[in-house]
Design an enzyme around this catalytic site. Structure first.
Site, PDB file in Angstrom:
ATOM      1  N   ARG A  68       0.995  -1.410  -0.035  1.00  0.00           N
ATOM      2  CA  ARG A  68       0.008  -0.021   0.017  1.00  0.00           C
ATOM      3  C   ARG A  68       0.817   1.093   0.024  1.00  0.00           C
ATOM      4  NH1 ARG A  68      -5.265   0.385   1.059  1.00  0.00           N
ATOM      5  NH2 ARG A  68      -5.136  -1.681   2.128  1.00  0.00           N
ATOM      6  N   HIS A 112     -19.310  10.281   1.035  1.00  0.00           N
ATOM      7  CA  HIS A 112     -19.939   8.796   1.501  1.00  0.00           C
ATOM      8  C   HIS A 112     -21.424   9.080   1.558  1.00  0.00           C
ATOM      9  CE1 HIS A 112     -19.855   5.152   3.534  1.00  0.00           C
ATOM     10  NE2 HIS A 112     -20.817   5.482   4.323  1.00  0.00           N
ATOM     11  N   GLU A 146      -8.501   7.503   9.993  1.00  0.00           N
ATOM     12  CA  GLU A 146      -9.696   6.670  10.435  1.00  0.00           C
ATOM     13  C   GLU A 146     -10.612   6.509   8.840  1.00  0.00           C
ATOM     14  OE1 GLU A 146     -13.237   6.242  13.355  1.00  0.00           O
ATOM     15  OE2 GLU A 146     -11.703   7.468  13.960  1.00  0.00           O
ATOM     16  N   GLN A 176     -28.512  13.618  -4.906  1.00  0.00           N
ATOM     17  CA  GLN A 176     -28.203  14.514  -4.098  1.00  0.00           C
ATOM     18  C   GLN A 176     -26.580  14.970  -3.961  1.00  0.00           C
ATOM     19  OE1 GLN A 176     -30.258  16.622  -3.139  1.00  0.00           O
ATOM     20  NE2 GLN A 176     -31.835  15.527  -4.238  1.00  0.00           N
TER      21      GLN A 176
HETATM   22  C1  GRF Z   1     -21.090   7.078  -4.463  1.00  0.00           C
HETATM   23  O1  GRF Z   1     -22.219   6.670  -3.949  1.00  0.00           O
HETATM   24  C2  GRF Z   1     -20.145   7.564  -3.531  1.00  0.00           C
HETATM   25  O2  GRF Z   1     -20.697   8.138  -2.510  1.00  0.00           O
HETATM   26  C3  GRF Z   1     -19.459   6.332  -2.887  1.00  0.00           C
HETATM   27  O3  GRF Z   1     -19.450   5.623  -4.019  1.00  0.00           O
HETATM   28  C4  GRF Z   1     -20.361   6.095  -5.059  1.00  0.00           C
HETATM   29  C5  GRF Z   1     -19.717   6.361  -6.239  1.00  0.00           C
HETATM   30  O4  GRF Z   1     -20.479   6.448  -7.351  1.00  0.00           O
HETATM   31  N1  GRF Z   1     -18.256   6.739  -2.350  1.00  0.00           N
HETATM   32  P1  GRF Z   1     -20.071   7.111  -8.651  1.00  0.00           P
HETATM   33  O5  GRF Z   1     -18.723   6.191  -9.288  1.00  0.00           O
HETATM   34  O6  GRF Z   1     -19.402   8.436  -8.432  1.00  0.00           O
HETATM   35  O7  GRF Z   1     -20.978   6.880  -9.516  1.00  0.00           O
END
Ligand code: GRF
Length: 221
Positions: A68, A112, A146, A176
């Site tokens: 990593r 997220h 984290e 959204q």
């Molecule tokens: C989204 O729901 C984002 O919040 C999450 O992964 C998904 C990615 O979707 N982290 P995309 O590749 O932008 O369509």
């Protein structure tokens, strides 16, 4: 004024990337994308970037020599080379190591698909439905070592409706996400986002309404 330069990291479809590309295409938007990077060489989002004339790079993490840390160092080098001011994780399904976070701390954000701190990690929509909560949404936050923690910059809220399955909820939340992420990047570019010593984020200067005031929390579909 010079635009804020973005490096956007993705792993898959890149619909959030597309929303950022579309925002950047507007003349008065204060940011531009200098690099799109993926850990998946076949990520659909890479095509979205190329189509928009944006530099797109991929390095497969699988089988990368040295683990990593050395992978993250290679990614960091690409980002640095691109001259990015802000690193935007947009569906980047790979944990970034501590040195990467330290290197970009304060200039590294993530989205997220839940109302953090609830439902961190994978399968956020499944977790949300299983818990029976009545509202969900998305969160944009600064990244700290984290996972899915770190100062929360903004959230948007949607209802969880009876009969929702994960794809239905994901669809509502994504709409959204596509509004919120470009808006937060604008605030950062305008220098309006301030992290207090207590880790609480405030958005300075409300010459125009903040997203929170116009968010569809607000129990619409
Ligand atoms: C989204 O729901 C984002 O919040 C999450 O992964 C998904 C990615 O979707 N982290 P995309 O590749 O932008 O369509």
């Amino acid at each position: 004024m010079a635009k804020l330069k973005l490096a956007v990291l993705i792993s898959g479809g890149g619909s959030n990337l597309q929303a950022i590309i579309d925002a950047c295409a507007k003349r008065d938007y204060p940011a531009e994308i200098g690099l799109v990077f993926s850990n998946q060489t076949d990520a659909k989002g890479l095509d979205r970037a190329r189509k928009a004339g944006i530099r797109a790079e991929a390095i497969a993490h699988k089988g990368y020599p040295g683990g990593r840390e050395s992978y993250d160092a290679a990614v960091s080098a690409l980002i640095e080379q691109s001259g990015a001011d802000l690193v935007v994780l947009a569906g980047y399904f790979r944990l970034v190591g501590e040195s990467f976070v330290t290197r970009w701390q304060g200039r590294l954000i993530n989205i997220h698909p839940s109302l953090l701190p609830s439902f961190k990690g994978l399968h956020a929509h499944e977790q949300t439905i299983t818990a029976g909560v009545k509202f969900s949404g998305c969160t944009v936050h600064y990244v700290v070592p984290e996972m899915d923690a770190g100062p929360i910059i903004a959230q948007a809220v949607v209802p969880v409706l009876p009969g929702d399955d994960a794809p239905a909820l994901a669809h509502r939340v994504l709409k959204q996400e596509h509004r919120l992420y470009p808006e937060v990047i604008r605030w950062i570019a305008e220098g309006r986002v301030h992290v207090g010593e207590n880790g609480i984020v405030t958005i300075r200067d409300s010459r125009r309404p903040d997203f929170a005031e116009t968010s569809p929390i607000i129990a619409s579909r």
